[in-house]
Design a protein around this motif. Structure first.
Motif, PDB file in Angstrom:
ATOM      1  N   GLY A 135       3.835  -1.961  10.957  1.00  0.00           N
ATOM      2  CA  GLY A 135       3.704  -3.506  11.260  1.00  0.00           C
ATOM      3  C   GLY A 135       2.733  -3.842  10.109  1.00  0.00           C
ATOM      4  N   PRO A 136       2.346  -5.327  10.055  1.00  0.00           N
ATOM      5  CA  PRO A 136       1.318  -5.992   8.957  1.00  0.00           C
ATOM      6  C   PRO A 136       0.325  -5.313   9.151  1.00  0.00           C
ATOM      7  N   GLU A 137      -0.593  -4.968  10.082  1.00  0.00           N
ATOM      8  CA  GLU A 137      -1.788  -4.464  10.029  1.00  0.00           C
ATOM      9  C   GLU A 137      -1.815  -2.884   9.575  1.00  0.00           C
ATOM     10  N   ALA A 138      -0.934  -2.376   9.657  1.00  0.00           N
ATOM     11  CA  ALA A 138      -0.796  -1.026   9.239  1.00  0.00           C
ATOM     12  C   ALA A 138      -0.538  -0.824   7.704  1.00  0.00           C
ATOM     13  N   LEU A 139       0.254  -1.953   7.242  1.00  0.00           N
ATOM     14  CA  LEU A 139       0.626  -2.152   5.878  1.00  0.00           C
ATOM     15  C   LEU A 139      -0.491  -2.502   5.186  1.00  0.00           C
ATOM     16  N   ALA A 140      -1.246  -3.638   5.561  1.00  0.00           N
ATOM     17  CA  ALA A 140      -2.424  -4.168   5.070  1.00  0.00           C
ATOM     18  C   ALA A 140      -3.621  -3.158   4.689  1.00  0.00           C
ATOM     19  N   PHE A 141      -3.636  -2.260   5.765  1.00  0.00           N
ATOM     20  CA  PHE A 141      -4.737  -1.387   5.522  1.00  0.00           C
ATOM     21  C   PHE A 141      -4.537  -0.237   4.363  1.00  0.00           C
ATOM     22  N   ARG A 142      -3.386   0.265   4.223  1.00  0.00           N
ATOM     23  CA  ARG A 142      -2.883   1.229   3.193  1.00  0.00           C
ATOM     24  C   ARG A 142      -3.056   0.357   2.033  1.00  0.00           C
ATOM     25  N   LEU A 143      -2.458  -0.965   1.717  1.00  0.00           N
ATOM     26  CA  LEU A 143      -2.111  -1.614   0.581  1.00  0.00           C
ATOM     27  C   LEU A 143      -3.758  -1.923  -0.066  1.00  0.00           C
ATOM     28  N   GLN A 144      -4.637  -2.291   1.044  1.00  0.00           N
ATOM     29  CA  GLN A 144      -5.938  -2.520   0.458  1.00  0.00           C
ATOM     30  C   GLN A 144      -6.796  -1.405   0.049  1.00  0.00           C
ATOM     31  N   ASP A 145      -6.582  -0.338   1.036  1.00  0.00           N
ATOM     32  CA  ASP A 145      -7.439   0.885   0.582  1.00  0.00           C
ATOM     33  C   ASP A 145      -6.998   1.600  -0.672  1.00  0.00           C
ATOM     34  N   SER A 146      -5.664   1.428  -0.987  1.00  0.00           N
ATOM     35  CA  SER A 146      -5.120   2.272  -2.117  1.00  0.00           C
ATOM     36  C   SER A 146      -5.409   1.352  -3.174  1.00  0.00           C
ATOM     37  N   GLY A 147      -5.476   0.135  -3.281  1.00  0.00           N
ATOM     38  CA  GLY A 147      -5.309  -0.741  -4.298  1.00  0.00           C
ATOM     39  C   GLY A 147      -3.893  -1.070  -5.075  1.00  0.00           C
ATOM     40  N   ALA A 148      -2.983  -1.041  -4.134  1.00  0.00           N
ATOM     41  CA  ALA A 148      -1.609  -0.786  -5.125  1.00  0.00           C
ATOM     42  C   ALA A 148      -1.387  -2.247  -5.684  1.00  0.00           C
ATOM     43  N   VAL A 149      -1.037  -2.018  -6.832  1.00  0.00           N
ATOM     44  CA  VAL A 149      -0.581  -3.214  -7.452  1.00  0.00           C
ATOM     45  C   VAL A 149       0.889  -4.102  -7.419  1.00  0.00           C
ATOM     46  N   LEU A 150       1.519  -2.985  -6.878  1.00  0.00           N
ATOM     47  CA  LEU A 150       3.104  -3.363  -6.858  1.00  0.00           C
ATOM     48  C   LEU A 150       3.715  -2.771  -5.547  1.00  0.00           C
TER      49      LEU A 150
END
Length: 605
Positions: A135-150
């Motif tokens: 869901g959005p919360e799980a995605l947001a945590f991982r994207l933020q923590d990793s600093g994914a650019v794309l």
């Protein structure tokens, strides 16, 4: 042994393969002693899994077979996989992706998912698989923590990605795939564009390749950084657990092996235990994007000629209950079957051997150090209920709190040595947790004071070793509990419950008790027949539940120690599961603790 041309396993196979290909004696010692790692300084997963096969002699070999219910299977060759990966690599480069950047891949099993992994890895960037179920919360945590650019995503995840994009300032671009095209910043369509070979990044074997977040069953997910060499470290376990995967000791160019697993390619089980090793050996893997069901699993395996598979114990239990004698309805051709994630248990073991026609090879591993323990029925006897022995190339032991090996029969922490029996570095190990040096240090901590570089890496899973070296799973360290002074491992009780005809699945947790500390409680999912019978009672289920509870308690009492039977049983429609197919006992345990706190609060009023 070099990674190319399957030499990683050649020495062991030539030393131990019987003339008729069937093990009559235990070859474990010969395999383990004769195996040695040799990892090139430079190694790239994409080259090993695709680039080398996309050549003149093998370019038309099938790589991805996309199964569609009610429609013709779509087949993509290794040449098509490489051409599509080259096209996407150029697109990502034009969008600013550089070596070491994290690129999120949020798609289910489909051709473009394999394309995205090859494209990112051959650039030297870091592939970060994320489940479409997040869901959005799980995605947001991982994207933020990793600093994914794309992020590369299809219709299964595009909405969730767009919903959290504002919370992820480093996520600069979303590439849309499939039905999501037109909803991201740009689209990717495989096969559209002039084929141009992309120059492979000369990555070192120790260079970061994949960032996989742990399932978070015991706390906040952590990002495990996996190097390119870890794929090599997985190969001995993969080959053994799949009964040699059609390998004859020389080459597998004429192998008939076809692999399928419902395991999501976003997780270690689907990526490192299915997709990548299958492609490494130049064989086809079946992709299916749909809901799992026993009927679907059997139909797919027959239709696609599946010879090798990885099926979670949860899936096997469902298949066992739905089709007690499957070969009456399905012409199966399984040659190898691996299972992991939870303890298999002897009920499922017997079902696979007697009804599926293949002995299931239970395997144990985790995201950080995968495919380290298991069985290989072709070369050493698999024992029902045992998680097996350390696979060739991995030095595995059961150790105590001081880092000393436990005596036979004494439970301890399953641990893997940094070096193998020959003193060479084991390539299986992850590099560390992303942006979490404290957690990395704790993972490699050794209470005996030995340097972490040469010591044990603890898994956090408990097991005991028998006199023949087989390991027997006791559960996660935080799943084992004491009740009335007795140490309780949930796996044995759960396995016993599943043997009853009324039980499809079960989870055992402690129920807090003010007098005895804790009681054994079982959460049970009924088999389809018993669930239907219960549903017909239209809400008046008390007598049904009482009678069945007594039956199940008597069933456990008759098979296990008296203190192990569940004092309380609660029936559920489904157990809480991670997206990797593991039962989340932690959720149930916390629920029991919250209920206990509420009872105590009411009693104090």
């Amino acid at each position: 042994m070099k990674h190319g041309q399957n030499k990683v396993i050649k020495r062991a196979s030539q030393a131990a393969l019987p003339a008729n290909g069937i093990a009559r004696v235990d070859h474990y010692h010969a395999l383990h002693q004769g195996f040695g790692w040799q990892v090139d300084e430079f190694f790239n997963i994409a080259q090993a899994c695709c680039g080398r096969w996309a050549k003149a002699e093998t370019q038309h070999s099938p790589a991805i077979r996309t199964y569609q219910t009610g429609a013709t299977t779509l087949v993509h060759s290794y040449a098509q996989l490489q051409q599509a990966a080259d096209l996407l690599s150029y697109q990502l480069k034009a969008l600013g992706v550089t070596r070491g950047d994290r690129v999120a891949i949020v798609m289910p099993q489909r051709f473009e998912t394999a394309v995205a992994f090859m494209a990112v890895l051959q650039m030297g960037a870091i592939a970060m698989p994320l489940s479409m179920l997040f869901g959005p919360e799980a995605l947001a945590f991982r994207l933020q923590d990793s600093g994914a650019v794309l992020a590369v995503a299809d219709e299964s995840a595009i909405e969730s990605l767009l919903a959290v994009r504002g919370e992820c300032p480093q996520l600069l671009h979303i590439v849309a795939v499939g039905a999501a095209c037109g909803r991201g910043d740009s689209d990717f369509v495989a096969g559209v564009g002039k084929p141009r070979a992309f120059k492979l990044a000369q990555t070192r074997a120790d260079e970061a390749a994949i960032l996989i977040y742990t399932s978070g069953t015991t706390g906040q997910p952590k990002g495990a950084l996996i190097p390119h060499r870890a794929l090599i470290g997985n190969l001995s376990g993969f080959v053994c657990s799949q009964n040699w995967f059609g390998f004859d000791g020389q080459d597998n160019a004429h192998s008939d092996a076809v692999f399928w697993s419902p395991a999501d390619w976003a997780w270690t089980g689907g990526l490192m235990d299915a997709l990548l090793p299958t492609l490494y050996f130049g064989r086809p893997i079946v992709a299916f994007n749909g809901r799992f069901s026993p009927k679907l699993a059997f139909e797919l395996m027959v239709s696609e000629g599946v010879t090798h598979s990885f099926l979670f114990p949860t899936a096997l239990k469902a298949m066992m209950k739905a089709y007690p004698a499957p070969r009456k309805d399905f012409a199966l051709g399984l040659q190898g079957l691996m299972s992991a994630g939870e303890a298999v248990g002897d009920a499922v073991f017997d079902y696979c051997r007697d009804q599926l026609g293949v002995v299931v090879n239970e395997m144990f591993g985790q995201t950080e150090i995968n495919y380290v323990v298991g069985n290989c029925d072709r070369f050493w006897p698999a024992r029902p209920g045992s998680m097996g022995k350390g696979y060739p190339g991995h030095l595995v032991a059961v150790i105590d709190e001081d880092g000393l090996e436990c005596a036979v029969g004494v439970p301890g922490d399953v641990a893997v040595r940094r070096h193998d029996i020959h003193g060479d570095l084991d390539p299986i190990f992850f590099l560390g947790y992303w942006n979490n040096p404290a957690a990395t240090e704790a993972k490699f901590a050794n209470a005996s004071g030995e340097k972490s570089e040469s010591g044990w890496c603890r898994t956090g899973d408990l097991a005991r070793r028998d006199a023949d070296g087989y390991l027997w799973y006791e559960g996660r360290a935080d799943d084992v509990f004491k009740a009335a002074g007795y140490r309780i491992g949930p796996g044995e009780i759960e396995n016993c419950l599943v043997k009853h005809a009324a039980v499809a699945n079960a989870a055992v947790v402690p129920k807090p008790d003010s007098e005895r500390g804790a009681l054994v409680k079982a959460y049970v999912v009924l088999s389809p027949q018993h669930a239907a019978a219960r549903a017909q009672l239209v809400g008046d289920t008390v007598s049904f539940d009482t009678a069945l509870t007594q039956q199940l308690q008597s069933h456990v009492k008759a098979m296990l120690a008296p203190y192990e039977y569940p004092k309380e049983i609660e029936f559920l429609d489904a157990l809480p599961m991670t997206t990797t197919g593991k039962v989340q006992r932690r959720v149930l345990r916390l629920q029991e603790e919250a209920r206990f706190a509420a009872r105590m609060a009411r009693a104090s009023i």
